[in-house]
Write an enzyme that holds these catalytic residues in place. Structure first.
Site, PDB file in Angstrom:
ATOM      1  N   ASN A 210     -48.246  22.345  61.861  1.00  0.00           N
ATOM      2  CA  ASN A 210     -49.499  21.794  61.323  1.00  0.00           C
ATOM      3  C   ASN A 210     -50.590  21.885  62.381  1.00  0.00           C
ATOM      4  OD1 ASN A 210     -49.559  19.217  62.914  1.00  0.00           O
ATOM      5  ND2 ASN A 210     -47.578  18.993  61.890  1.00  0.00           N
ATOM      6  N   ASP A 279     -42.642  16.651  57.467  1.00  0.00           N
ATOM      7  CA  ASP A 279     -41.858  15.879  56.492  1.00  0.00           C
ATOM      8  C   ASP A 279     -40.710  16.714  55.938  1.00  0.00           C
ATOM      9  OD1 ASP A 279     -43.377  13.587  56.682  1.00  0.00           O
ATOM     10  OD2 ASP A 279     -44.870  14.328  55.261  1.00  0.00           O
ATOM     11  N   LYS A 289     -34.708  38.063  61.258  1.00  0.00           N
ATOM     12  CA  LYS A 289     -36.035  38.104  60.633  1.00  0.00           C
ATOM     13  C   LYS A 289     -35.921  38.415  59.124  1.00  0.00           C
ATOM     14  CE  LYS A 289     -40.416  40.476  60.887  1.00  0.00           C
ATOM     15  NZ  LYS A 289     -41.032  41.749  61.181  1.00  0.00           N
ATOM     16  N   PHE A 323     -49.658   6.254  62.422  1.00  0.00           N
ATOM     17  CA  PHE A 323     -50.907   6.881  62.008  1.00  0.00           C
ATOM     18  C   PHE A 323     -50.798   7.287  60.540  1.00  0.00           C
ATOM     19  CE2 PHE A 323     -53.924   7.725  65.501  1.00  0.00           C
ATOM     20  CZ  PHE A 323     -53.242   7.046  66.500  1.00  0.00           C
ATOM     21  N   LYS A 337     -48.276   2.507  53.800  1.00  0.00           N
ATOM     22  CA  LYS A 337     -47.489   2.955  54.967  1.00  0.00           C
ATOM     23  C   LYS A 337     -47.152   1.778  55.892  1.00  0.00           C
ATOM     24  CE  LYS A 337     -48.844   7.727  54.720  1.00  0.00           C
ATOM     25  NZ  LYS A 337     -49.694   8.819  55.126  1.00  0.00           N
ATOM     26  N   LYS A 341     -43.223   1.491  56.260  1.00  0.00           N
ATOM     27  CA  LYS A 341     -42.661   1.926  57.545  1.00  0.00           C
ATOM     28  C   LYS A 341     -42.389   0.759  58.485  1.00  0.00           C
ATOM     29  CE  LYS A 341     -44.535   6.503  57.054  1.00  0.00           C
ATOM     30  NZ  LYS A 341     -43.987   7.755  57.538  1.00  0.00           N
TER      31      LYS A 341
HETATM   32  N1  CTP Z   1     -43.872  10.019  60.744  1.00  0.00           N
HETATM   33  C1  CTP Z   1     -42.604   9.968  61.309  1.00  0.00           C
HETATM   34  N2  CTP Z   1     -41.635  10.822  60.875  1.00  0.00           N
HETATM   35  C2  CTP Z   1     -41.880  11.703  59.891  1.00  0.00           C
HETATM   36  C3  CTP Z   1     -43.178  11.750  59.306  1.00  0.00           C
HETATM   37  C4  CTP Z   1     -44.161  10.893  59.768  1.00  0.00           C
HETATM   38  O1  CTP Z   1     -42.358   9.152  62.194  1.00  0.00           O
HETATM   39  N3  CTP Z   1     -40.932  12.522  59.486  1.00  0.00           N
HETATM   40  C5  CTP Z   1     -44.875   9.070  61.236  1.00  0.00           C
HETATM   41  C6  CTP Z   1     -46.105   9.740  61.795  1.00  0.00           C
HETATM   42  O2  CTP Z   1     -45.992   9.980  63.162  1.00  0.00           O
HETATM   43  C7  CTP Z   1     -47.194   8.718  61.485  1.00  0.00           C
HETATM   44  C8  CTP Z   1     -46.711   8.033  60.218  1.00  0.00           C
HETATM   45  O3  CTP Z   1     -45.315   8.319  60.147  1.00  0.00           O
HETATM   46  O4  CTP Z   1     -47.272   7.738  62.486  1.00  0.00           O
HETATM   47  C9  CTP Z   1     -47.375   8.514  58.966  1.00  0.00           C
HETATM   48  O5  CTP Z   1     -47.369   9.919  58.909  1.00  0.00           O
HETATM   49  P1  CTP Z   1     -48.046  10.667  57.704  1.00  0.00           P
HETATM   50  O6  CTP Z   1     -47.768  12.117  57.806  1.00  0.00           O
HETATM   51  O7  CTP Z   1     -49.465  10.224  57.538  1.00  0.00           O
HETATM   52  O8  CTP Z   1     -47.276  10.010  56.485  1.00  0.00           O
HETATM   53  P2  CTP Z   1     -45.987  10.417  55.737  1.00  0.00           P
HETATM   54  O9  CTP Z   1     -45.018   9.309  55.811  1.00  0.00           O
HETATM   55  O10 CTP Z   1     -45.527  11.738  56.195  1.00  0.00           O
HETATM   56  O11 CTP Z   1     -46.534  10.439  54.242  1.00  0.00           O
HETATM   57  P3  CTP Z   1     -47.481  11.552  53.544  1.00  0.00           P
HETATM   58  O12 CTP Z   1     -47.304  12.817  54.314  1.00  0.00           O
HETATM   59  O13 CTP Z   1     -46.947  11.596  52.188  1.00  0.00           O
HETATM   60  O14 CTP Z   1     -48.870  10.998  53.614  1.00  0.00           O
END
Ligand code: CTP
Length: 406
Positions: A210, A279, A289, A323, A337, A341
């Protein structure tokens, strides 16, 4: 942060060397500017050796100084570069020049040219200090916003007793710290910060990742270290240099980040998950490859572990900050969240806003806390955002201590 230390010609000039050392403990980059008088008491070499920076001694009118453009406008460059000007010791002569806008050497010119805050620590004979002319100059400077660190009373080099001795190094250093907003409120705490993107292999040449630059996480690590914390920075691949005195652990995939966080989180009092963690990852990365075909191609992805949520389930007395990078429904998603979380604070930003999100030096965030508080911050540098987040962390820590949590 960079500061200029102006040293003028008094017996106390030697104490400025000790001040340099003390300011370096605050991780400040010190540029020393000496008046001609100061050089009668201590050599520029001492300061050059201590600071690692060239000491500025040039006077306007010096043939050497005016011979090239670079040194002729150096006072402007230094004036713009510094976050603070501190003059210690400041003699009666320098005070008079500063109060009256006389700019006949580098230091006095720098004072006029800089917009940075100014601190002066006077040192002189008691009669000179108490003279109405000096006191009027002090008042003039104070009225202009200059901070004066009052001289101490005691035996003076001239044999007299009274006020005039350069204030203690700690008093000057704490005026500098206060003015620069440097605090030590995270001393004794271990703060674990994750930063940057994670990278998932599709095959040996392709990856899923990303746009995270890591700047927000690195700013947090830097700010926490400056505030006295022991910082562990677990970082996905970025172009950034780890801040000084931070325990830097580079990782690549979500799995690696997950493992490293697990290993180190038990010793942390605060965990800040600023990383943009994947995710999903390819369910079975190809060892060779993937070759071009003719039709559509499907890539099967499997979910990764949610590191923050896992920490939230085994939180104990840890302070957890997450975040939320959003493109819509910012508040709703952030509040969700926060509970989903088990975090204490969620730092939410709309990454589509100008001046926020990926690869910018600024951010526009809203802090959502577990106690229901919502703090919308204006656009500010990521370093300033980091400090505002850490302010709330420090508050939570104080509240914990109040409840007897170790
Ligand atoms: N995070 C994490 N582990 C993951 C994904 C996210 O610890 N596999 C943490 C990120 O570091 C951040 C928080 O969760 O502090 C939220 O991440 P974000 O990408 O905004 O949320 P997601 O839970 O991934 O939800 P979505 O992508 O659906 O918004």
């Amino acid at each position: 942060m960079r500061i200029a230390l102006g040293v003028s010609g008094g017996v106390a000039a030697y104490k400025a060397a000790e001040l340099v050392r003390r300011l370096q403990q605050e991780k400040l980059d010190v540029q020393v500017v000496m008046t001609r008088g100061a050089q009668e008491f201590i050599t520029p070499l001492t300061f050059a050796a201590l600071t690692g920076n060239k000491v500025i001694t040039g006077l306007f009118g010096d043939k050497e100084a005016s011979a090239n453009v670079e040194s002729a406008i150096e006072h402007i460059a230094v004036a713009q570069r510094i976050d603070l000007l501190v003059v210690a010791p400041a003699t009666a002569d320098v005070l008079a020049k500063l109060a009256n806008g006389i700019a006949d050497d580098f230091l006095t010119t720098l004072y006029l040219a800089t917009k940075a805050p100014v601190i002066i620590a006077p040192a002189m004979n008691v009669n000179m200090w108490e003279h109405p002319a000096t006191q009027k100059n002090i008042e003039t400077l104070r009225a202009r916003g200059v901070r004066v660190v009052q001289p101490d009373e005691g035996y003076l080099a001239c044999g007299m007793v009274g006020p005039g001795r350069l204030a203690g190094i700690e008093a000057i250093a704490s005026a500098v710290c206060e003015t620069l907003g440097l605090r030590h409120d995270l001393e004794g705490l271990t703060v674990l910060v994750t930063a940057g993107p994670t990278v998932e292999d599709v095959d040996p040449v392709r990856v899923l990742t990303n746009r995270s630059s890591g700047k927000m996480g690195y700013a947090l690590a830097d700010a926490a270290a400056r505030r006295g914390a022991h910082v562990i920075l677990i970082s996905g691949p970025t172009e950034l240099r780890a801040p000084a005195e931070v325990d830097w652990l580079p990782v690549r995939s979500t799995e690696e980040m997950h493992r490293t966080v697990r290993e180190r989180a038990s010793g942390a009092d605060v965990v800040i998950m600023a990383a943009a963690v994947a995710d999903y990852r390819p369910a079975s990365p190809e060892p060779k490859k993937i070759k071009r075909g003719t039709g559509k191609m499907m890539l099967e992805l499997e979910p990764t572990a949610d590191i923050l949520a896992e920490l939230g389930r085994n939180k104990g007395s840890k302070i957890l900050v997450g975040f939320a990078a959003e493109t819509e429904h910012l508040a709703e998603n952030a509040r969700h969240k926060l509970t989903a979380k088990g975090a204490d604070i969620i730092v939410a930003n709309d990454v589509t806003q100008e001046g926020a999100g990926f690869d910018t030096d600024t951010n526009i965030v809203v802090l959502f806390s577990r106690d229901g508080r919502e703090t919308a911050l204006p656009r500010m540098s990521k370093f300033d955002v980091a400090n505002r987040i850490l302010d709330q962390v420090a508050e939570l820590r104080l509240a914990q201590l109040g409840k007897g949590v170790k």
